[in-house]
Design an enzyme around this catalytic site. Structure first.
Site, PDB file in Angstrom:
ATOM      1  N   ILE A 170       2.648  18.317   0.110  1.00  0.00           N
ATOM      2  CA  ILE A 170       1.726  18.364   1.238  1.00  0.00           C
ATOM      3  C   ILE A 170       1.865  17.172   2.174  1.00  0.00           C
ATOM      4  O   ILE A 170       1.488  17.237   3.318  1.00  0.00           O
ATOM      5  CB  ILE A 170       0.244  18.515   0.801  1.00  0.00           C
ATOM      6  CG1 ILE A 170      -0.148  17.403  -0.164  1.00  0.00           C
ATOM      7  CG2 ILE A 170      -0.008  19.899   0.231  1.00  0.00           C
ATOM      8  CD1 ILE A 170      -1.651  17.288  -0.307  1.00  0.00           C
TER       9      ILE A 170
ATOM     10  N   GLY B 152       4.199  10.433   2.500  1.00  0.00           N
ATOM     11  CA  GLY B 152       3.622   9.171   2.960  1.00  0.00           C
ATOM     12  C   GLY B 152       4.667   8.084   3.025  1.00  0.00           C
ATOM     13  O   GLY B 152       5.851   8.343   2.829  1.00  0.00           O
ATOM     14  N   ALA B 153       4.209   6.865   3.301  1.00  0.00           N
ATOM     15  CA  ALA B 153       5.153   5.762   3.425  1.00  0.00           C
ATOM     16  C   ALA B 153       5.841   5.483   2.103  1.00  0.00           C
ATOM     17  O   ALA B 153       7.029   5.242   2.047  1.00  0.00           O
ATOM     18  CB  ALA B 153       4.445   4.516   3.927  1.00  0.00           C
ATOM     19  N   GLU B 154       5.088   5.524   1.002  1.00  0.00           N
ATOM     20  CA  GLU B 154       5.749   5.147  -0.247  1.00  0.00           C
ATOM     21  C   GLU B 154       5.732   6.231  -1.315  1.00  0.00           C
ATOM     22  O   GLU B 154       6.325   6.055  -2.358  1.00  0.00           O
ATOM     23  CB  GLU B 154       5.170   3.839  -0.795  1.00  0.00           C
ATOM     24  CG  GLU B 154       3.675   3.842  -0.997  1.00  0.00           C
ATOM     25  CD  GLU B 154       3.245   2.653  -1.877  1.00  0.00           C
ATOM     26  OE1 GLU B 154       4.107   1.924  -2.351  1.00  0.00           O
ATOM     27  OE2 GLU B 154       2.041   2.519  -2.098  1.00  0.00           O
ATOM     28  N   ALA B 155       5.060   7.324  -1.030  1.00  0.00           N
ATOM     29  CA  ALA B 155       4.985   8.353  -2.067  1.00  0.00           C
ATOM     30  C   ALA B 155       5.021   9.745  -1.479  1.00  0.00           C
ATOM     31  O   ALA B 155       4.655   9.960  -0.323  1.00  0.00           O
ATOM     32  CB  ALA B 155       3.710   8.166  -2.882  1.00  0.00           C
TER      33      ALA B 155
ATOM     34  N   ASP C  71      -4.952  -2.583   1.247  1.00  0.00           N
ATOM     35  CA  ASP C  71      -4.475  -1.826   2.405  1.00  0.00           C
ATOM     36  C   ASP C  71      -5.645  -1.052   3.002  1.00  0.00           C
ATOM     37  O   ASP C  71      -5.618   0.175   3.124  1.00  0.00           O
ATOM     38  CB  ASP C  71      -3.347  -0.878   1.992  1.00  0.00           C
ATOM     39  CG  ASP C  71      -2.625  -0.275   3.193  1.00  0.00           C
ATOM     40  OD1 ASP C  71      -2.857  -0.746   4.328  1.00  0.00           O
ATOM     41  OD2 ASP C  71      -1.839   0.667   3.002  1.00  0.00           O
TER      42      ASP C  71
END
Lengths: 323, 202
Positions: free
Chosen positions: B4, B7-10, B115
């Site tokens: 779905i 993201g930036a890291e996952a 974050d």
């Protein structure tokens, strides 16, 4: 219209000449020979002594006379006060003696705009990395917004200071890059705060490590750690802003390893990655001239009283009327 | 199982009511650093998410952790990032005060989010869930808390610039209601900002 731009925020003095259709007619850069860090007064002295020659050389390269210049722009900030003042005074002199308009330009935005000009990037997220700056910037409704930045020293400053203090020499960037080619990874502090970063702890740890580890390993690890941090916050900003272009600017952007890492990240996120040529990547006069043209042609007018310098001039303070 | 979001890291996959968050290998990072970061962040995230909920901040319930994969409840809502610029002033203030209260509850318990941007908050009904604790830590220092707030403040400046002041005021109101150490943190926030490069005097 033809604009002459004077860049003088740090150790480099640049004079660039650019025409309204975006042709760079000349771009001459001279820098103070460095044996240590930059001493603001000595750098300013260097600029004052060399501005005449650099100016003449730029005009000669462009095949123009000073009378052909129709607009003069200068780096208003951010930068070192004494250096900024030499650039500003030189620009004022040209403006007054030739009766041509003058505009003060933001140095960081100059980097972004010349990057857009030469690469054709339309609306990129920009990673701006140099000796004095480390920022992730993107445009949104009338301003360049800073999404991430260093909380203490710039990445270039971190690498330069490391090289100086370990006796590798000056400027540190290319030397550390060379040594890093044959190193192995040692863990160093990796500090990312959301989209912001911190390099001062990394510098201290790398210097400590250099005392009893192989210098090539430390150079390699310093680069890998610092650049991974930069790529990570850039990646986070890509996800956050949803921009589909990435632009790399600033002197540290010349580093091949950083370029390679960003290219891998961009590919994963389906983002077009743009790298300007080395002649406009670092500080130069053409970027100031081009930004001056953009500002002037969209209505910016500066009176002589407006041509003061601002040492802490942030990119997000400038109202952008040319986009 | 459906991807779905990237993201930036996952990568995020949805399996019925469960989100599967996989921190994927980054080709740009050296393997050792990459593995250390992914493992430690996954572990940290799971731990801090539970701590945060115990501190009174809504977070998704963790179902399972395995290496670089964490499974948690899917929060069906909207990112605060997308909501904040569009709602009416009163609702905007309410949201920011609520975020401030959550931040206060975290800091009271020495939980640093790491974050705290509006990308990492989900509005569901009238509740705000905090997610993405991967950069977080347990830290009782004023400095760590100050930086945590700075990250939020800067996300307002870059992403919600039209409402920066009203949002920040509401946030601080909520924060100070929940956390009695707020004065020291806000004072430190000022000095952290001044330490930065080219801090503009505003």
């Amino acid at each position: 219209m033809i604009c002459l731009g004077i860049e003088g925020t740090a150790e480099k003095l640049g004079v660039g000449i650019v025409s309204m259709d975006g042709e760079i007619l000349a771009n001459v850069v001279k820098h103070q020979p460095l044996f240590g860090g930059i001493h603001p007064r000595e750098a300013a002295q260097h600029h004052a002594e060399n501005i005449k020659d650099v100016l003449k050389e730029a005009l000669k390269k462009a095949g123009l006379d000073i009378k052909d210049i129709e607009l003069v722009a200068f780096s208003k900030g951010p930068g070192m006060g004494p250096c900024l003042r030499v650039a500003a005074i030189s620009a004022r002199t040209i403006s007054l003696s030739n009766s041509i308009p003058i505009v003060g330009a933001n140095h960081c935005i100059g980097h972004i705009e010349i990057g857009r000009l030469v690469t054709g990037a339309k609306d990129p997220l920009t990673l701006y990395v140099s000796g004095g700056n480390s920022q992730v910037i993107a445009y949104d409704s009338g301003r360049y917004r800073v999404f991430g930045e260093t909380l203490d020293i710039a990445v270039g400053n971190c690498i330069d200071q490391f090289a100086r203090n370990t006796g590798l020499g000056n400027p540190g960037g290319p030397i550390v890059e060379r040594y890093a080619k044959r190193g192995e990874y040692l863990p160093l502090p990796y500090i990312v705060k959301g989209m912001d970063l911190s390099f001062s702890g990394l510098l201290t740890a790398a210097l400590k490590k250099a005392k009893n580890a192989d210098i090539q390993d430390v150079c390699y690890s310093l680069q890998e750690t610092a650049f991974s941090m930069l790529v990570e916050v850039t990646e986070r900003a890509v996800a956050h802003t949803g921009k589909d272009e990435l632009l790399l600017v600033g002197g540290v952007g010349i580093n091949r390893r950083l370029q390679e890492m960003l290219a891998l990240m961009a590919e994963e996120h389906d983002v077009n990655f743009y790298i300007p040529g080395p002649e406009v990547m670092g500080d130069n006069g053409a970027m100031i001239a081009w930004l001056g043209l953009l500002m002037y042609s969209s209505g910016t007018r500066h009176r002589l009283e407006d041509t003061t310098v601002i040492q802490r001039y942030r990119a997000d303070e400038v109202e952008v009327n040319w986009r | 199982m459906k991807l779905i979001d990237k993201g930036a890291e996952a990568n995020l996959y949805l399996d019925k009511d469960t989100i599967i968050k996989e921190r994927i290998k980054k080709a740009y990072r050296v393997t050792e650093l990459d593995e250390t970061l992914r493992k430690s962040r996954t572990k940290r995230e799971a731990r801090l998410i539970s701590f945060a909920r115990r501190a009174g901040v809504p977070t998704p319930v963790i179902r399972d952790i395995d290496g670089n994969i964490v499974k948690m409840d899917f929060i069906k809502g909207e990112q605060v990032k997308d909501v904040l610029n569009r709602v009416l002033k009163d609702e905007r203030k309410r949201i920011c005060e609520e975020i401030g209260k959550h931040a206060g509850r975290l800091h009271k318990n020495n939980i640093i989010h790491g974050d705290m941007t509006t990308s990492n908050m989900i509005l569901k009904g009238d509740r705000i869930f905090f997610i993405d604790f991967g950069l977080g830590e347990i830290n009782d220092t004023v400095e760590a808390k100050g930086v945590d707030i700075l990250v939020f403040k800067k996300s307002l400046r870059s992403t919600h610039y039209r409402f920066e002041k009203e949002c920040l005021d509401a946030f601080i109101k909520g924060y100070s209601l929940e956390y009695e150490g707020y004065k020291d943190v806000l004072e430190r926030l000022g000095s952290i900002e001044k330490r930065g490069r080219y801090f503009a005097k505003r």
